[in-house]
Structures are given as structure tokens and as C-alpha cells.
Design an enzyme around this catalytic site. Structure first.
Site, mmCIF file in Angstrom:
data_model
loop_
_atom_site.group_PDB
_atom_site.id
_atom_site.type_symbol
_atom_site.label_atom_id
_atom_site.label_comp_id
_atom_site.label_asym_id
_atom_site.label_seq_id
_atom_site.Cartn_x
_atom_site.Cartn_y
_atom_site.Cartn_z
ATOM 1 N N ARG A 61 48.515 -48.725 -13.152
ATOM 2 C CA ARG A 61 48.012 -49.164 -14.637
ATOM 3 C C ARG A 61 49.087 -49.069 -15.743
ATOM 4 O O ARG A 61 49.208 -50.147 -16.383
ATOM 5 C CB ARG A 61 46.820 -48.644 -14.895
ATOM 6 C CG ARG A 61 45.775 -48.930 -14.197
ATOM 7 C CD ARG A 61 44.412 -48.038 -13.820
ATOM 8 N NE ARG A 61 45.134 -47.150 -12.759
ATOM 9 C CZ ARG A 61 44.777 -47.415 -11.576
ATOM 10 N NH1 ARG A 61 44.224 -48.260 -11.187
ATOM 11 N NH2 ARG A 61 45.369 -46.477 -10.602
ATOM 12 N N THR A 62 49.511 -48.077 -16.105
ATOM 13 C CA THR A 62 50.387 -47.911 -17.186
ATOM 14 C C THR A 62 51.506 -48.706 -17.135
ATOM 15 O O THR A 62 51.888 -49.318 -17.974
ATOM 16 C CB THR A 62 50.703 -46.453 -17.308
ATOM 17 O OG1 THR A 62 49.628 -45.451 -17.097
ATOM 18 C CG2 THR A 62 51.296 -46.070 -18.701
ATOM 19 N N LYS A 90 70.530 -38.486 -7.177
ATOM 20 C CA LYS A 90 71.728 -37.679 -7.294
ATOM 21 C C LYS A 90 72.027 -36.620 -7.977
ATOM 22 O O LYS A 90 72.906 -35.953 -8.300
ATOM 23 C CB LYS A 90 72.996 -38.639 -7.440
ATOM 24 C CG LYS A 90 73.125 -40.004 -6.521
ATOM 25 C CD LYS A 90 74.411 -40.796 -6.875
ATOM 26 C CE LYS A 90 73.887 -42.258 -6.406
ATOM 27 N NZ LYS A 90 74.774 -43.192 -7.201
ATOM 28 N N ARG A 112 57.275 -42.618 -17.827
ATOM 29 C CA ARG A 112 56.495 -41.508 -17.313
ATOM 30 C C ARG A 112 57.371 -40.543 -16.636
ATOM 31 O O ARG A 112 58.354 -40.987 -15.861
ATOM 32 C CB ARG A 112 55.527 -42.040 -16.398
ATOM 33 C CG ARG A 112 54.654 -41.026 -15.695
ATOM 34 C CD ARG A 112 53.612 -41.602 -14.915
ATOM 35 N NE ARG A 112 52.449 -42.148 -15.447
ATOM 36 C CZ ARG A 112 51.441 -42.642 -15.022
ATOM 37 N NH1 ARG A 112 51.231 -42.670 -13.898
ATOM 38 N NH2 ARG A 112 50.341 -42.903 -15.962
ATOM 39 N N HIS A 140 49.049 -38.246 -22.524
ATOM 40 C CA HIS A 140 49.111 -39.634 -21.977
ATOM 41 C C HIS A 140 48.497 -40.471 -23.238
ATOM 42 O O HIS A 140 47.409 -40.965 -23.033
ATOM 43 C CB HIS A 140 48.494 -39.637 -20.865
ATOM 44 C CG HIS A 140 48.382 -41.122 -20.077
ATOM 45 N ND1 HIS A 140 49.142 -41.989 -20.644
ATOM 46 C CD2 HIS A 140 48.082 -41.344 -18.932
ATOM 47 C CE1 HIS A 140 49.214 -42.938 -19.691
ATOM 48 N NE2 HIS A 140 48.479 -42.404 -18.718
HETATM 49 N N1 CP Z 1 45.589 -44.153 -16.069
HETATM 50 C C1 CP Z 1 46.885 -44.359 -15.553
HETATM 51 O O1 CP Z 1 47.608 -43.629 -15.934
HETATM 52 O O2 CP Z 1 47.028 -45.076 -14.222
HETATM 53 P P1 CP Z 1 48.189 -45.028 -13.414
HETATM 54 O O3 CP Z 1 48.683 -43.715 -12.816
HETATM 55 O O4 CP Z 1 48.042 -46.088 -12.502
HETATM 56 O O5 CP Z 1 49.120 -45.667 -14.389
#
Ligand code: CP
Length: 498
Positions: A61-62, A90, A112, A140
Site C-alpha cells: 500500500r504505502t 553488499k 521505509r 508511520h
Molecule cells: N499499511 C501499510 O503500511 O501497508 P503496506 O505494508 O502494504 O505498505
């Protein structure tokens, strides 16, 4: 602070006014996207903007919603999804990977990363906006903003609401950020339910208490759902647990079924940041089909919300914002006060031979800290001549204080800052020709950094040496002897650091 060039690394730094502004813009963009009205959302047409999308961890999603949002806006996207096939495999550090995308003239980084505080580090390191798509178990924030948008869409308000949270409250960064965000609104009551091993961290509970947010830790899932307008379910995060034992014990403790949803109030909404684990589903398939689940709509809101954040940071939207922002925190560089030196005969009641020539006497130390300080100051390693001991205070014979005398040594500013952090209120006497030539009283510094052996107590923090990211630990004073890690927000007592 205006939004232009702004990073979104945490939810703490956003004010209520800023959040409401972002949500209002999101509503406009959502309507335009649904109508495919490009004149409203395609704001970067022909501007040659490029965002790097660096996903060190899995995401559907993100990553996708950020990338689609960027494309709808007219911004190109490059980068990686997972570290397989990259030079991270590496052994490359985050800093060096960031260097490359800056060198390739990227205008923003969406990331991320598995380490707590990674996004804060990136935002300080680079001069372009950073969008935190999740850093370890820390935060998040863009998820939180879309969660707030969904709650407001479903309930029509963000004040006076009861929000339940369940599943993995310990490792779930989404619930930490959401709880913090909701504290910015009025009369919000939070209801927590989880296996006892996965309770909300004490640091978050302390934060809620300090900010007068009512919360209840429930012992029944039915009870929690019954008290909630919305329940925010989360997956048990096996990947963040140190071993399988914790997972096996906790994985089934908070499972929502159709029966739970039938018992909830008519207007109830079940949210979830997703994904749901298909093997041990925290929302069972019969519940998944219920109209009370609103997590598909919630995930969809990620698209307009992230488009708005990109547009704000690129200065394509929101330049009219005049609301309240959190300014840059003013921090004092001072961590000591000079005291008047009163000449008096040296007392011998301490049974410690005074320094006859020059040196340093550290006095009023918290008992138990002298040995630690000797190690940190490398007194024995340097073959310093020293004497130390614990004596009774002259002003109050029931109270003890420790002292440490080091001959022929003056402490550097970094060393003084370290003494101040470990034993605030201690005094440093500089001895010249057998007399006190300067006396200072230390207090906890507002910022503690640049001391090589300081270590954050959170093993997932980007500053920990075992992660080899070469990020120096930095702490912010959060109370008399309480510190917060600047990067990962972990709270700790000053003496735990050394
Ligand atoms: N909600 C969320 O962060 O989903 P993903 O891990 O799929 O990005």
C-alpha cells in the site's frame, strides 16, 4: 512553518491546524481523483521533478499509493522495492545510499526502513523532503494522516470520539502514531485490547497521561468493541519479535469475527492498516465481508493523502497556509551555572586527602555514579592519580554524596556534559595551587550528543553500533533525569545510557 520543502518523518511535529489543513486538501483531491479532473491534481506537469522511492522493507500500500500519487501529480519516481538486487546487500549504509539519490538530482525521498529513527536521520542529512513510509517500530506518519482522514470521513469529526486499538500494540508503529495524533484533539478516549505480551508501550501511555488523554486497557475484546466508535485492528508483527515464542503465545489473542461485529454499534467501523495475515487472520473471513469493515476505503485514502503531502512539500499547494505550526524547539547550549568561590579552609572530614597542586574535584555526585564516571573518564586507563569516596553531607548528615578527585586533570566540555547527564546537580571544582579557582554546578543538558560511548537503550535504533550506520546517538532532555532519543523517540533514564 510553511509546508514547502517540509519532511514528514513523525506525527509529533504536526499541529492540529496543520493536520486539519492536510485533511481538507485531501478531501478536495479525493473528489478530483474520482472525477479524473486532472486540472485539480496534476500540479507538477512539465516541472521535471523526481522522487526516490527507497523501500528497504516489504510494502504494497504505502509504496504503491505514493508512487501512483507522484505519477498523478506529474512527478517521476525511481528507486527500489526491497533490498534484493541493490548494493545494500553488499553492506552499504543508509547514508551512502541517500548520497547516491541526491547525486542523481532527486527532489524528494520516500522511504521505509527497518531501523527506528532512520527517517529522522535522512531528513537531517539531506536538504530535500523525506517522507517516512515506516521506520522500524517507530512511526508511520503518512498512514496516521490517512487514518485520521478515514475516521473523520466515517464519523464526521475527530473530537469527542472513542477509538479502540488492538492486536499488536507493542510493535505496531501505526497505533503508536495514531494514539499520539489523536491526543491533539479534544475529548478523545482510547480503548486498548491485546495479549499482555503485546501491550501499548509504557512510553506511549506516559505520553497520553501527560497530555490528559483518557485511555482504558480492557481485558475483553467484546467490551473494547462495545466502547468504541471505531476499532483499529493490527496484525501481530512476527518479523519484529526476537523469537517465535512471543508470536505463538500472542497470535490468536485478538481475533475479530462476524459475531464481534454484529455486537458492535450500528455506526461502528473496523479499520486496519493492512495487510491481514491469511494464515492466522486477525480479522476472520466472515468478518472481512461485513459492511462494518472500512479498511478498503481507508487504504484507498492513501492515494489522495499522499498526493497532497507531495504537493505541499514541493510547494505546489498550501502556500496560503497561515495556521499554527510547531516552531523549531529552542535549546540552550548551557548545562552549568558558575558558583561563587568562597575561600575557606579545606575540611578533612571526608577523610580524603585534598589536592595540593592542580586538578578537578567532582562533588555532590549521585551515590553509585563515581565508579561509572571513573570508567567513562578513563581515569585508570590514563593512569590518573585519583581518590574517590562516599561521604555524609555536612548540611544533612542523613544524606550521602559521592566525590571524585583527579589530580593534574581538567575536564573537557564533552566530559563535563557527560558528568552532567549521568549526575545532574553535581559540582565541579577546578583546583589551582591547592585552592578552588572555579566552581560550577551542572544540570542536565538540553541536548546530549557527540559523546562516543553513549548508547540508546532501544536495540532497534539507527544509532546502535551493531547496525553499523555510523549515526551518533543524540538525546533530548525530557525531564529532570529523563531523556528522549532524538532519532527513535525511546524514553530512558539518564543513567541507563552509559
Ligand atoms: N499499511 C501499510 O503500511 O501497508 P503496506 O505494508 O502494504 O505498505
Amino acid at each position: 512553518m510553511a509546508f514547502r520543502n517540509r519532511s514528514f518523518t513523525d506525527i509529533h511535529s504536526l499541529t492540529r491546524e496543520e493536520i486539519e489543513f492536510i485533511l481538507d486538501k485531501t478531501a478536495i483531491i479525493k473528489a478530483a481523483l474520482l472525477k479524473k479532473d486532472r486540472s485539480i491534481y496534476r500540479l507538477a506537469d512539465g516541472m521535471d521533478l523526481m522522487a526516490a522511492s527507497l523501500f528497504y522493507e516489504n510494502s504494497t500500500r504505502t509504496r504503491s499509493s505514493f508512487e501512483i500519487a507522484a505519477k498523478k501529480l506529474g512527478v517521476e519516481v525511481t528507486g527500489f522495492s526491497g533490498i534484493e538486487g541493490t548494493s545494500v546487500k553488499k553492506g552499504e549504509s543508509l547514508q551512502h545510499t541517500l548520497d547516491m539519490f541526491r547525486a542523481y538530482l532527486c527532489d524528494a525521498v520516500i522511504m521505509r526502513h527497518p531501523l527506528d529513527g532512520a527517517a529522522r536521520f535522512a531528513a537531517d542529512y539531506l536538504d530535500i523532503p523525506i517522507f517516512n513510509g515506516g521506520d522500524g517500530k517507530n512511526e508511520h506518519p503518512t498512514q496516521t494522516l490517512l487514518d485520521l482522514f478515514t475516521i473523520r470521513e466515517h464519523l464526521g469529526r475527530l473530537d469527542g470520539i472513542d477509538i479502540g486499538m488492538g492486536g499488536d500494540l507493542k510493535y505496531g508503529r501505526t497505533v503508536h502514531s495514531l494514539a499520539i495524533a489523536l491526543s491533539k484533539f479534544s475529548n478523545v478516549r482510547l480503548h486498548f485490547f491485546s495479549h499482555p505480551l503485546l501491550k501499548m508501550p509504557q512510553g506511549v501511555l506516559d505520553f497520553l497521561q501527560q497530555n490528559n488523554v483518557d485511555y482504558v486497557e480492557h481485558d475483553s475484546l467484546y467490551g473494547t468493541l462495545g466502547a468504541s466508535d471505531i476499532f483499529y485492528q493490527t496484525r501481530v508483527q512476527r518479523e519484529r519479535m526476537p523469537d517465535d515464542e512471543e508470536y505463538q503465545k500472542a497470535k490468536d489473542a485478538c481475533r475479530i469475527t462476524a459475531a464481534h461485529l454484529s455486537a458492535a454499534k450500528e455506526t461502528f467501523g473496523l479499520m486496519h492498516p493492512l495487510p491481514i495475515n491469511k494464515e492466522y487472520p486477525e480479522v476472520t473471513p466472515d468478518a472481512d465481508a461485513s459492511p462494518k469493515t472500512i479498511y478498503r476505503q481507508q487504504a484507498g485514502n492513501g492515494l489522495p493523502l499522499r498526493l497532497v503531502l507531495l504537493a505541499l512539500s514541493f510547494g505546489l499547494m498550501g502556500t496560503e497556509f497561515r495556521g499554527k505550526s510547531n516552531g523549531v524547539e529552542q535549546r540552550s547550549p548551557s548545562f552549568y551555572t558558575d558558583l561563587l568561590v568562597v575561600k575557606k579552609e579545606q575540611k578533612t572530614e571526608q577523610n580524603l586527602k585534598p589536592i595540593q597542586g592542580s586538578g578537578t574535584v567532582i562533588d555532590h555526585l549521585v551515590p553509585g555514579t563515581a565508579r561509572k564516571l571513573m570508567d567513562l573518564l578513563k581515569v585508570e586507563e590514563r593512569c590518573d592519580i585519583y581518590r574517590g569516596g562516599t561521604v555524609r553531607r555536612r548540611s544533612n548528615r542523613d544524606e550521602l554524596k559521592a566525590m571524585l578527585m583527579i589530580e593534574n586533570r581538567r575536564l573537557t566540555d564533552d566530559e563535563l556534559r557527560m558528568v552532567a547527564a549521568i549526575s545532574p546537580k553535581s559540582r565541579i571544582n577546578t583546583i589551582t595551587n591547592g585552592e578552588v579557582s572555579r566552581k560550577i554546578e551542572l544540570h542536565m543538558p538540553d541536548i546530549i550528543e557527540g559523546i562516543p560511548y553513549l548508547m540508546c537503550t532501544n536495540t532497534g535504533c539507527i544509532t546502535r553500533p551493531e547496525h553499523h550506520e555510523h549515526v551518533t546517538a543524540k538525546f533530548i532532555r525530557a525531564g529532570e533525569s529523563l531523556l528522549r532519543c532524538y532519532y527513535c523517540n525511546a524514553m530512558m533514564g539518564a543513567r541507563e545510557l552509559f
